[in-house]
Design a protein around this motif. Structure first.
Motif, PDB file in Angstrom:
ATOM      1  N   LEU A  80       0.825  -1.215   0.000  1.00  0.00           N
ATOM      2  CA  LEU A  80       0.000   0.000   0.000  1.00  0.00           C
ATOM      3  C   LEU A  80       0.858   1.263   0.000  1.00  0.00           C
ATOM      4  O   LEU A  80       0.391   2.326   0.406  1.00  0.00           O
ATOM      5  CB  LEU A  80      -0.914  -0.006   1.238  1.00  0.00           C
ATOM      6  N   ALA A  81       2.090   1.183  -0.448  1.00  0.00           N
ATOM      7  CA  ALA A  81       2.971   2.347  -0.472  1.00  0.00           C
ATOM      8  C   ALA A  81       2.458   3.400  -1.451  1.00  0.00           C
ATOM      9  O   ALA A  81       1.686   3.119  -2.360  1.00  0.00           O
ATOM     10  CB  ALA A  81       4.383   1.923  -0.862  1.00  0.00           C
ATOM     11  N   GLN A  82       2.901   4.642  -1.211  1.00  0.00           N
ATOM     12  CA  GLN A  82       2.625   5.762  -2.123  1.00  0.00           C
ATOM     13  C   GLN A  82       1.133   5.995  -2.320  1.00  0.00           C
ATOM     14  O   GLN A  82       0.647   6.137  -3.434  1.00  0.00           O
ATOM     15  CB  GLN A  82       3.309   5.526  -3.475  1.00  0.00           C
ATOM     16  N   ASN A  83       0.420   6.046  -1.198  1.00  0.00           N
ATOM     17  CA  ASN A  83      -0.987   6.424  -1.210  1.00  0.00           C
ATOM     18  C   ASN A  83      -1.178   7.639  -0.308  1.00  0.00           C
ATOM     19  O   ASN A  83      -0.222   8.391  -0.073  1.00  0.00           O
ATOM     20  CB  ASN A  83      -1.853   5.233  -0.786  1.00  0.00           C
ATOM     21  N   MET A  84      -2.376   7.839   0.213  1.00  0.00           N
ATOM     22  CA  MET A  84      -2.654   9.000   1.067  1.00  0.00           C
ATOM     23  C   MET A  84      -3.222   8.548   2.412  1.00  0.00           C
ATOM     24  O   MET A  84      -4.086   9.197   2.988  1.00  0.00           O
ATOM     25  CB  MET A  84      -3.622   9.941   0.348  1.00  0.00           C
ATOM     26  N   LEU A  85      -2.721   7.443   2.914  1.00  0.00           N
ATOM     27  CA  LEU A  85      -3.214   6.869   4.159  1.00  0.00           C
ATOM     28  C   LEU A  85      -2.691   7.643   5.364  1.00  0.00           C
ATOM     29  O   LEU A  85      -1.518   7.995   5.426  1.00  0.00           O
ATOM     30  CB  LEU A  85      -2.786   5.407   4.266  1.00  0.00           C
ATOM     31  N   LYS A  86      -3.572   7.861   6.338  1.00  0.00           N
ATOM     32  CA  LYS A  86      -3.190   8.527   7.579  1.00  0.00           C
ATOM     33  C   LYS A  86      -3.194   7.576   8.763  1.00  0.00           C
ATOM     34  O   LYS A  86      -2.633   7.899   9.810  1.00  0.00           O
ATOM     35  CB  LYS A  86      -4.124   9.711   7.847  1.00  0.00           C
ATOM     36  N   LYS A  87      -3.824   6.428   8.594  1.00  0.00           N
ATOM     37  CA  LYS A  87      -3.862   5.431   9.656  1.00  0.00           C
ATOM     38  C   LYS A  87      -4.219   4.074   9.047  1.00  0.00           C
ATOM     39  O   LYS A  87      -4.585   3.976   7.874  1.00  0.00           O
ATOM     40  CB  LYS A  87      -4.892   5.810  10.727  1.00  0.00           C
TER      41      LYS A  87
ATOM     42  N   ILE B  72       1.027   8.474   7.520  1.00  0.00           N
ATOM     43  CA  ILE B  72       0.657   7.827   8.777  1.00  0.00           C
ATOM     44  C   ILE B  72       1.409   8.462   9.942  1.00  0.00           C
ATOM     45  O   ILE B  72       2.638   8.544   9.929  1.00  0.00           O
ATOM     46  CB  ILE B  72       0.935   6.317   8.707  1.00  0.00           C
ATOM     47  N   GLU B  73       0.657   8.908  10.945  1.00  0.00           N
ATOM     48  CA  GLU B  73       1.237   9.525  12.138  1.00  0.00           C
ATOM     49  C   GLU B  73       1.018   8.663  13.372  1.00  0.00           C
ATOM     50  O   GLU B  73       1.882   8.551  14.233  1.00  0.00           O
ATOM     51  CB  GLU B  73       0.632  10.913  12.365  1.00  0.00           C
ATOM     52  N   THR B  74      -0.151   8.036  13.452  1.00  0.00           N
ATOM     53  CA  THR B  74      -0.475   7.178  14.578  1.00  0.00           C
ATOM     54  C   THR B  74      -0.421   5.714  14.178  1.00  0.00           C
ATOM     55  O   THR B  74      -0.756   5.367  13.042  1.00  0.00           O
ATOM     56  CB  THR B  74      -1.874   7.497  15.133  1.00  0.00           C
TER      57      THR B  74
ATOM     58  N   VAL C 117       4.949   9.907   8.827  1.00  0.00           N
ATOM     59  CA  VAL C 117       5.105  11.056   9.720  1.00  0.00           C
ATOM     60  C   VAL C 117       4.931  10.645  11.181  1.00  0.00           C
ATOM     61  O   VAL C 117       4.322  11.367  11.972  1.00  0.00           O
ATOM     62  CB  VAL C 117       4.138  12.201   9.348  1.00  0.00           C
ATOM     63  N   VAL C 118       5.473   9.477  11.534  1.00  0.00           N
ATOM     64  CA  VAL C 118       5.453   9.039  12.932  1.00  0.00           C
ATOM     65  C   VAL C 118       6.446   9.902  13.704  1.00  0.00           C
ATOM     66  O   VAL C 118       7.652   9.846  13.467  1.00  0.00           O
ATOM     67  CB  VAL C 118       5.819   7.550  13.055  1.00  0.00           C
ATOM     68  N   THR C 119       5.928  10.710  14.635  1.00  0.00           N
ATOM     69  CA  THR C 119       6.754  11.694  15.333  1.00  0.00           C
ATOM     70  C   THR C 119       7.313  11.166  16.640  1.00  0.00           C
ATOM     71  O   THR C 119       8.453  11.462  17.003  1.00  0.00           O
ATOM     72  CB  THR C 119       5.929  12.971  15.610  1.00  0.00           C
ATOM     73  N   HIS C 120       6.512  10.395  17.360  1.00  0.00           N
ATOM     74  CA  HIS C 120       6.894   9.980  18.706  1.00  0.00           C
ATOM     75  C   HIS C 120       7.241   8.490  18.724  1.00  0.00           C
ATOM     76  O   HIS C 120       6.449   7.650  18.288  1.00  0.00           O
ATOM     77  CB  HIS C 120       5.764  10.267  19.694  1.00  0.00           C
ATOM     78  N   VAL C 121       8.410   8.164  19.270  1.00  0.00           N
ATOM     79  CA  VAL C 121       8.830   6.772  19.367  1.00  0.00           C
ATOM     80  C   VAL C 121       7.866   5.974  20.226  1.00  0.00           C
ATOM     81  O   VAL C 121       7.687   4.767  20.029  1.00  0.00           O
ATOM     82  CB  VAL C 121      10.261   6.679  19.938  1.00  0.00           C
TER      83      VAL C 121
END
Length: 343
Positions: A207-214, A234-236, A256-260
């Motif tokens: 599913l690479a190169q799409n517009m998924l956020k989760k 994806i952030e969360t 865009v995962v910001t927090h480890v």
């Protein structure tokens, strides 16, 4: 096959190779789209002819009765074809490649009930819909203009390639009909959700190169082993389920995962062994590699590198200290005698 043998399948250089392939495919797709913008959508009619068939046919095999022979393989790539109606008469074909033409209609393939393998990449298709083909095992419709996943219901289909299209949401993939589908390729579409991918026999999902956020709605993918989600938004990491008991390889590169700390949500995945997090904001943390192992004790590889015994020992020590600290916080600091009432 042992777990060690399984893990050998995850080549340490796999991610670099995959990134090169994706970049190459992206360049090819952009060139293809640009080329399409430079010319009119109205192509001169060029039908498939008998002469083209003679040039493209190969692989002589016995027919069903065993008393006659027929050519079962056809390759007519890059012929500027707009019409393949002639294929209706070639019912013994098993392998067909009609890539890099100008086709908008594949309905003549409905007559090829012995078809095993189909490649129709780089055409002008807006749909992958076909009648149920009982023996079709591999089908590729990459780099077309397909907007949905309706009308795909071949019972022996094992691999379906729809990368480089315009699909926003997966619909119509019936697990009762697609009972053999193990690999689904949806890279480079416009997917905004993972809902609709309810295929319990799926093992590989791209599913690479799409517009998924989760990630959502993948709970039933109990035998999924490989999940590629690179270059999304994806952030969360909520949405990964403990029901995904077979997932071993997860690629989250370029999100865009910001927090480890988000990695703690991947503890739910009992067989996760290889994780890719390169090009996420959380990798800027100098201790992110160690923190990832603290969060996921059974992880064996992060990005391109396997964990060393020293790293594993350090992570175990940190987890033990955290456990002890939590235990101390749970205990009362002092024991107080209850006050005696005054007389």
């Amino acid at each position: 096959m042992s777990d060690e043998d399984d893990l050998e399948d995850f080549d340490a250089d796999q991610d670099d190779l995959e990134k090169e392939e994706d970049e190459k495919e992206t360049e090819e797709w952009e060139e293809y789209r640009k080329e399409g913008e430079d010319v009119s959508e109205e192509w001169l009619p060029i039908p498939l002819t008998e002469d083209m068939m003679k040039e493209g046919l190969s692989l002589l095999c016995k027919t069903g009765s065993g008393l006659a022979h027929a050519y079962v393989k056809l390759e007519v790539k890059d012929r500027d074809l707009t019409d393949i109606q002639l294929l209706r008469s070639y019912i013994h074909l098993r392998y067909v490649d009609v890539s890099e033409n100008h086709l908008t209609d594949l309905s003549p393939l409905n007559f090829l009930t012995h078809l095993l393998w189909l490649k129709a990449d780089g055409n002008r298709l807006r749909s992958a819909r076909l009648n149920e083909l009982p023996y079709l095992q591999i089908a590729s419709f990459a780099y077309n203009q397909i907007t949905d996943t309706e009308g795909i219901s071949h019972p022996r289909l094992g691999s379906l390639d729809l990368k480089g299209n315009r699909i926003r949401m997966v619909t119509g993939l019936d697990p009762q009909k697609l009972i053999s589908l193990h690999t689904l390729e949806l890279r480079g579409n416009q997917l905004e959700t993972t809902l609709g991918i309810n295929l319990p026999k799926l093992k590989n999902l791209f599913l690479a190169q799409n517009m998924l956020k989760k990630v959502e709605g993948l709970e039933n993918l109990r035998i999924l082993t490989t999940l590629h989600l690179r270059d999304n938004q994806i952030e969360t990491l909520s949405g990964f389920s403990k029901e995904m008991t077979s997932l071993q390889y997860l690629n989250l590169r370029g999100n865009v995962v910001t927090h480890v700390g988000e990695l703690a949500k991947l503890r739910e995945l009992p067989r996760l062994r290889a994780l890719v997090l390169l090009d996420n904001p959380c990798t800027d943390d100098s201790d992110y590699r160690l923190e990832a192992l603290v969060q996921i004790a059974h992880l064996e590889r992060l990005d391109k590198d396997f964990y060393e015994e020293e790293e594993r020992a350090e992570a175990d020590e940190i987890r033990q200290r955290m456990k002890e600290a939590q235990g101390q916080e749970a205990e009362p600091e002092h024991d107080f005698e209850p006050e005696q009432p005054s007389v």
